[in-house]
Design an enzyme around this catalytic site. Structure first.
Site, short mmCIF file in Angstrom:
data_model
loop_
_atom_site.label_atom_id
_atom_site.label_comp_id
_atom_site.label_asym_id
_atom_site.label_seq_id
_atom_site.Cartn_x
_atom_site.Cartn_y
_atom_site.Cartn_z
N HIS A 122 0.99 -1.30 0.05
CA HIS A 122 0.07 0.17 0.09
C HIS A 122 0.98 1.27 0.00
O HIS A 122 1.99 1.17 0.63
CB HIS A 122 -0.96 -0.07 1.31
CG HIS A 122 -1.81 0.98 1.36
ND1 HIS A 122 -1.72 2.09 1.84
CD2 HIS A 122 -3.06 0.59 1.31
CE1 HIS A 122 -2.76 2.80 1.89
NE2 HIS A 122 -3.73 2.04 1.49
N ASP A 199 3.18 -4.45 8.04
CA ASP A 199 1.90 -3.63 8.03
C ASP A 199 0.99 -4.74 8.23
O ASP A 199 0.52 -5.57 7.31
CB ASP A 199 2.18 -3.28 6.81
CG ASP A 199 0.69 -2.36 6.35
OD1 ASP A 199 -0.35 -2.49 6.83
OD2 ASP A 199 0.58 -1.77 5.37
N GLN A 202 -4.23 -5.18 7.12
CA GLN A 202 -5.32 -6.21 6.39
C GLN A 202 -5.12 -7.48 7.10
O GLN A 202 -5.95 -8.32 6.62
CB GLN A 202 -5.02 -6.02 4.91
CG GLN A 202 -5.27 -4.92 4.20
CD GLN A 202 -6.85 -4.62 4.33
OE1 GLN A 202 -7.73 -5.04 4.53
NE2 GLN A 202 -6.80 -3.18 3.78
N LYS A 225 -10.62 -0.48 10.59
CA LYS A 225 -10.42 -1.89 9.55
C LYS A 225 -10.81 -2.91 10.77
O LYS A 225 -10.94 -4.31 10.07
CB LYS A 225 -9.24 -2.14 8.98
CG LYS A 225 -9.02 -0.85 8.03
CD LYS A 225 -7.63 -1.31 6.97
CE LYS A 225 -7.22 -0.02 6.39
NZ LYS A 225 -8.05 0.44 5.36
N CYS A 363 -4.65 2.39 -3.87
CA CYS A 363 -3.48 2.96 -3.22
C CYS A 363 -2.38 2.10 -3.27
O CYS A 363 -1.54 1.66 -2.40
CB CYS A 363 -3.83 3.28 -1.58
SG CYS A 363 -4.81 4.36 -1.25
C1 PLP Z 1 -2.05 -2.90 3.60
C2 PLP Z 1 -2.64 -1.36 4.29
N1 PLP Z 1 -1.70 -0.53 4.63
C3 PLP Z 1 -1.90 0.48 5.04
C4 PLP Z 1 -3.11 1.11 5.02
C5 PLP Z 1 -3.36 2.52 5.53
O1 PLP Z 1 -4.33 2.33 6.70
P1 PLP Z 1 -4.74 3.76 7.43
O2 PLP Z 1 -5.48 4.43 5.93
O3 PLP Z 1 -6.02 3.12 8.13
O4 PLP Z 1 -3.86 4.38 7.92
C6 PLP Z 1 -4.14 0.39 4.32
C7 PLP Z 1 -5.48 0.86 4.11
O5 PLP Z 1 -6.48 0.57 3.49
C8 PLP Z 1 -3.78 -1.03 3.94
O6 PLP Z 1 -4.87 -1.79 3.41
#
Ligand code: PLP
Length: 404
Positions: A122, A199, A202, A225, A363
């Site tokens: 992401h 990270d 997900q 999430k 993203c």
């Molecule tokens: C794999 C991953 N990392 C990071 C993020 C960023 O999360 P946030 O916007 O809640 O900070 C997301 C959000 O969709 C994600 O799917």
């Protein structure tokens, strides 16, 4: 297994209609819906307890502090961290990764040193490192993926050099649903003395996580999430690392003593929590975690895996449809395209049938480039989704595809 009808009653939004049709909410990777218990807990706190935390001597402040620190302890237990000092509250995964990128690069990296991410990240796990590359001359490398969206972990060591200082990878891809073998990646990196950030944006909503079993040095997740409120997230950091890193932001709460000559900082985790925290959201997050634990993370995972497998099987019966990501070991996210139909058109028409999916690059533009596409339609599942909703998606898609 849990009673899905009863679970759905806990999420009132799921029974609403859009365009006069029942809502089919399949955009859970973007954000999940909130159950009544979370909303009630936060409402009760604002109604009965509200006061700023940590610095008040009065009753309400102490009560609010107790709730806030109890939430930290709840998060600690949820991910199996050794100490609550290792749990830093942030606004979300994005802020957590930015914190590590900033503080780690500032204190542990020199120009020419390398961070390794992957082709399936992401933007939250790419751009913070790129900002450091611009500011400090560090180098961002990326691990390749196979055509079906798996990391080549056997070839991992070829991408580690004498200059690699940290590896930062997604536990689960938000586009491909790939579940990366992070324990293996961590073990390999540790063989070379390289720390690993995971990270878990997900993965945390979908499977039990134990940071000690994973062995990772940092792990990031987002409350919204995980059925919790927006604007709250978590950075887990191994104590030894957090001790070594300088603060990310300055302000109240994070200091020990301030003078014009020298300022000293609070101990962990407060050193990384400048300003008034969202202490109501932390309580909401703890309530959401309780809810997931009551249902059982293994039950949630089994339910969502069944939905995912069923969805992939049904989708493949549609002519011209391509599902991205691995056939096996695929988490609750299914991305696809149908022939040359634009993903935005598919998503817009599905929306008119009451089916909420996400379209676009999610993203993850470098991943889109790797796959040679501009975007996908993405259906993503949560603990409250049903087989009937997948049937609605597939029937909706058949109808929409016929229009082209
Ligand atoms: C794999 C991953 N990392 C990071 C993020 C960023 O999360 P946030 O916007 O809640 O900070 C997301 C959000 O969709 C994600 O799917």
């Amino acid at each position: 297994m849990y009673n899905i009808n009863k679970v759905r009653e806990d999420f009132p939004i799921l029974s609403r209609q859009v365009y006069g049709r029942p809502l089919v909410y399949l955009d859970n990777a973007a954000t999940t819906q909130k159950q009544l218990a979370v909303l009630d807990a936060m409402r009760q706190e604002y109604l009965n307890v509200n006061a700023n935390v940590h610095r008040g001597v009065h009753y309400l402040s102490q009560q609010a502090t107790d709730l806030h620190e109890a939430a930290r302890e709840r998060v600690r237990a949820f991910i199996g961290a050794r100490k609550s000092e290792e749990i830093v509250f942030t606004r979300g995964t994005t802020e957590a990764i930015n914190l590590v990128a900033h503080s780690f690069c500032l204190s542990q990296m020199k120009a020419g040193d390398e961070v390794v991410v992957s082709d399936m990240e992401h933007h939250s796990n790419i751009v913070p490192w790129q900002l450091q590359a611009q500011q400090r001359g560090i180098v961002v490398r990326h691990l390749p993926i196979s055509d079906d969206g798996r990391l080549d972990v056997d070839g991992l060591e070829q991408h580690l050099t004498e200059r690699t200082r940290i590896v930062s990878v997604a536990h689960v891809s938000n586009v491909l649903g790939t579940i990366n073998p992070v324990a293996y990646i961590v073990a390999k990196c540790h063989d070379h003395g390289i720390p690993v950030l995971v990270d878990a944006a997900q993965s945390a909503p979908h499977m039990a996580i134990d940071v000690q079993q994973l062995g990772c040095d940092f792990l990031c997740m987002s409350g919204h999430k995980m059925y919790g409120p927006t604007g709250i997230g978590v950075l887990y950091g191994r104590e030894e690392w957090l001790e070594k890193l300088p603060p990310y932001q300055g302000g109240g709460e994070m200091i020990d003593h301030v003078s014009w000559d020298k300022t000293t900082f609070e101990s962990l985790p407060f050193k990384f929590e400048a300003g008034t925290p969202d202490y109501v959201a932390t309580h909401g997050l703890a309530t959401a975690i309780d809810y997931m634990c009551q249902l059982g993370l293994d039950n949630i995972e089994a339910h969502e895996r069944q939905l995912t497998a069923y969805c992939m099987e049904q989708l493949r019966s549609i002519d011209g449809l391509t599902v991205y990501g691995p056939a096996e070991n695929h988490d609750a996210v299914v991305s696809f395209n149908v022939g040359t139909i634009h993903h935005l058109d598919l998503g817009t028409l599905l929306d008119r049938l009451g089916i909420a999916v996400r379209t676009g690059h999610h993203c993850a533009q470098p991943l889109m480039t790797r796959l040679g596409i501009l975007g996908t339609v993405r259906a993503s599942f949560a603990l409250y989704n049903t087989k009937e909703e997948i049937d609605a998606l597939v029937a909706g898609l058949r109808r929409v595809v016929q229009m082209f």
